[in-house]
Design a protein around this motif. Structure first.
Motif, short mmCIF file in Angstrom:
data_model
loop_
_atom_site.label_atom_id
_atom_site.label_comp_id
_atom_site.label_asym_id
_atom_site.label_seq_id
_atom_site.Cartn_x
_atom_site.Cartn_y
_atom_site.Cartn_z
N SER A 208 0.85 -1.18 0.00
CA SER A 208 0.00 0.00 0.00
C SER A 208 0.89 1.24 0.00
N PRO A 209 0.58 2.27 -0.81
CA PRO A 209 1.46 3.45 -0.86
C PRO A 209 1.78 4.04 0.51
N HIS A 210 0.82 4.02 1.44
CA HIS A 210 1.10 4.65 2.74
C HIS A 210 2.15 3.86 3.53
N ARG A 211 2.33 2.61 3.18
CA ARG A 211 3.35 1.79 3.87
C ARG A 211 4.72 1.93 3.21
N LEU A 212 4.81 2.70 2.13
CA LEU A 212 6.07 2.83 1.41
C LEU A 212 6.70 4.21 1.58
N LEU A 213 6.17 5.01 2.50
CA LEU A 213 6.79 6.31 2.78
C LEU A 213 8.22 6.10 3.27
N GLN A 214 9.12 6.94 2.78
CA GLN A 214 10.54 6.81 3.10
C GLN A 214 10.96 7.84 4.14
N ASP A 215 11.91 7.47 4.99
CA ASP A 215 12.30 8.38 6.06
C ASP A 215 13.03 9.61 5.54
N ASP A 216 13.58 9.54 4.31
CA ASP A 216 14.25 10.71 3.74
C ASP A 216 13.42 11.37 2.65
N GLY A 217 12.16 10.99 2.53
CA GLY A 217 11.28 11.56 1.51
C GLY A 217 10.57 12.80 2.00
N GLN A 225 -12.35 16.82 -0.13
CA GLN A 225 -13.31 16.65 0.96
C GLN A 225 -14.27 15.48 0.71
N ASP A 226 -14.62 15.23 -0.56
CA ASP A 226 -15.53 14.11 -0.83
C ASP A 226 -14.80 12.75 -0.74
N ASP A 227 -13.54 12.72 -1.15
CA ASP A 227 -12.77 11.49 -0.94
C ASP A 227 -12.60 11.21 0.55
N ASP A 228 -12.38 12.26 1.32
CA ASP A 228 -12.24 12.09 2.77
C ASP A 228 -13.54 11.58 3.39
N ALA A 229 -14.67 12.06 2.90
CA ALA A 229 -15.95 11.60 3.42
C ALA A 229 -16.17 10.12 3.13
N GLU A 230 -15.68 9.65 1.98
CA GLU A 230 -15.83 8.25 1.61
C GLU A 230 -14.85 7.34 2.35
N GLN A 231 -13.67 7.87 2.66
CA GLN A 231 -12.63 7.07 3.32
C GLN A 231 -11.99 7.92 4.44
N PRO A 232 -12.74 8.19 5.50
CA PRO A 232 -12.25 9.12 6.53
C PRO A 232 -11.03 8.60 7.29
N ASN A 233 -10.80 7.31 7.28
CA ASN A 233 -9.65 6.77 8.02
C ASN A 233 -8.35 6.84 7.22
N ALA A 234 -8.44 7.19 5.94
CA ALA A 234 -7.22 7.21 5.12
C ALA A 234 -6.23 8.25 5.62
N LYS A 235 -6.71 9.45 5.92
CA LYS A 235 -5.79 10.49 6.38
C LYS A 235 -5.14 10.11 7.70
N THR A 236 -5.89 9.41 8.54
CA THR A 236 -5.34 8.96 9.83
C THR A 236 -4.22 7.95 9.61
N ALA A 237 -4.45 7.01 8.70
CA ALA A 237 -3.42 6.01 8.40
C ALA A 237 -2.19 6.65 7.77
N LEU A 238 -2.41 7.62 6.89
CA LEU A 238 -1.29 8.32 6.26
C LEU A 238 -0.46 9.08 7.29
N ARG A 239 -1.14 9.76 8.19
CA ARG A 239 -0.43 10.53 9.22
C ARG A 239 0.34 9.62 10.17
N ALA A 240 -0.26 8.49 10.51
CA ALA A 240 0.43 7.53 11.38
C ALA A 240 1.67 6.97 10.68
N ALA A 241 1.56 6.68 9.38
CA ALA A 241 2.69 6.15 8.63
C ALA A 241 3.81 7.19 8.54
N ALA A 242 3.44 8.45 8.34
CA ALA A 242 4.44 9.51 8.27
C ALA A 242 5.15 9.69 9.61
N ASP A 244 5.65 7.37 11.77
CA ASP A 244 6.50 6.20 12.00
C ASP A 244 7.87 6.36 11.37
N VAL A 245 7.93 7.01 10.20
CA VAL A 245 9.23 7.16 9.53
C VAL A 245 9.85 8.54 9.78
#
Length: 288
Positions: A208-217, A225-242, A244-245
């Motif tokens: 998954s792209p959010h699991r491929l974030l690089q520590d030097d990227g 806003q409509d994508d966020d409404a459909e998948q509200p947890n995506a931003k949370t997962a992205l922020r957590a992945a960021a 982590d690295v």
């Protein structure tokens, strides 16, 4: 994200070049191409454009190359959205070149077709674009994306107008937002990824792209806003992945709908598009 149901709704609503398309491009062309380039490194001369092609492990990539007519510049891979290379994307590539970058507008569908396939988003949405590109899109996976990003970065590094010591940026829209997020993972020369209303950034599986974030990227992830409404947890997962690295990642939900950054999209929002553009330039200024 841009899906078949949404395209059908736009088509039923009678979208056409009279509604957006050519009219929107005419209305925004001056704003996109006559602005003073931002930053001290901005180019003062005209933008050069050429049609290019080069070998990749999967075939012959084609695209269009935009750059200032003199000097050397940091480079960017520009992946268009689902409707591919077309005038709206050329307009955006010219604007980025005016800001002092060497820009490869790459054809994501090169395994099947070359060059422009649709005149604008109205053409794509109203004339069976979804069904046409479906088999082309089916070829994408994490490995094809990695290879394509790496091949484009390598080609850019060989160009005389590119500063090879500045690294490469990648930006993507809609389906190619994931290409951008996966950019720094794809090749060591790619230092920045910018996704605008990108789809599929958080999925199941290790690639998954959010699991491929690089520590030097360096990353910019602009969510509609409509994508966020459909998948509200995506931003949370992205922020957590960021976190982590511990890299430099900016993640924001914009008060605009999917497609807001693209001049020929029915969701185009000039105010929010300009804000996203300013953040893109800030990303590249820091990372490249």
């Amino acid at each position: 994200m841009c899906d078949q149901e949404r395209l059908a709704q736009w088509a039923r609503g009678g979208i056409s070049r009279r509604t957006f398309g050519a009219g929107a491009l005419a209305g925004t062309a001056a704003a996109c191409t006559s602005m003073n380039p931002a930053g001290e490194d901005a180019a003062d001369d005209i933008v050069m454009r050429s049609t290019v092609s080069f070998a990749t492990p999967d075939g012959t990539m084609d695209g269009e190359f935009f750059h200032p007519s003199s000097g050397t510049h940091p480079s960017v891979i520009f992946w268009p959205d689902i409707a591919g290379i077309r005038p709206a994307k050329r307009l955006m590539a010219v604007r980025l070149a005016e800001a002092g970058y060497a820009v490869l507008l790459a054809n994501p569908y090169y395994r099947d077709v070359a060059g422009q396939q649709f005149e604008d988003f109205a053409d794509f949405a109203g004339n069976g674009g979804w069904d046409k590109v479906k088999p082309w899109r089916a070829r994408f996976d994490h490995e094809t994306i990695r290879r394509d990003n790496a091949a484009c970065a390598a080609w850019l590094q060989e160009q005389a107008v590119v500063q090879p010591d500045r690294g490469v940026g990648v930006q993507g829209y809609c389906m190619t937002g994931s290409f951008a997020v996966m950019g720094p993972w794809s090749d060591d020369m790619i230092l920045a990824g910018a996704s605008f209303h990108g789809g599929g950034l958080v999925r199941d599986g290790e690639f998954s792209p959010h699991r491929l974030l690089q520590d030097d990227g360096h990353y910019l992830i602009a969510i509609s806003q409509d994508d966020d409404a459909e998948q509200p947890n995506a931003k949370t997962a992205l922020r957590a992945a960021a976190r982590d690295v511990k890299n430099r990642t900016e993640i924001e939900v914009y008060p605009a709908d999917h497609g807001w950054c693209v001049p020929d999209s029915p969701a185009y929002d000039q105010e929010q598009a300009e804000r996203a553009w300013s953040r893109l330039l800030a990303l590249y200024k820091e990372a490249l």
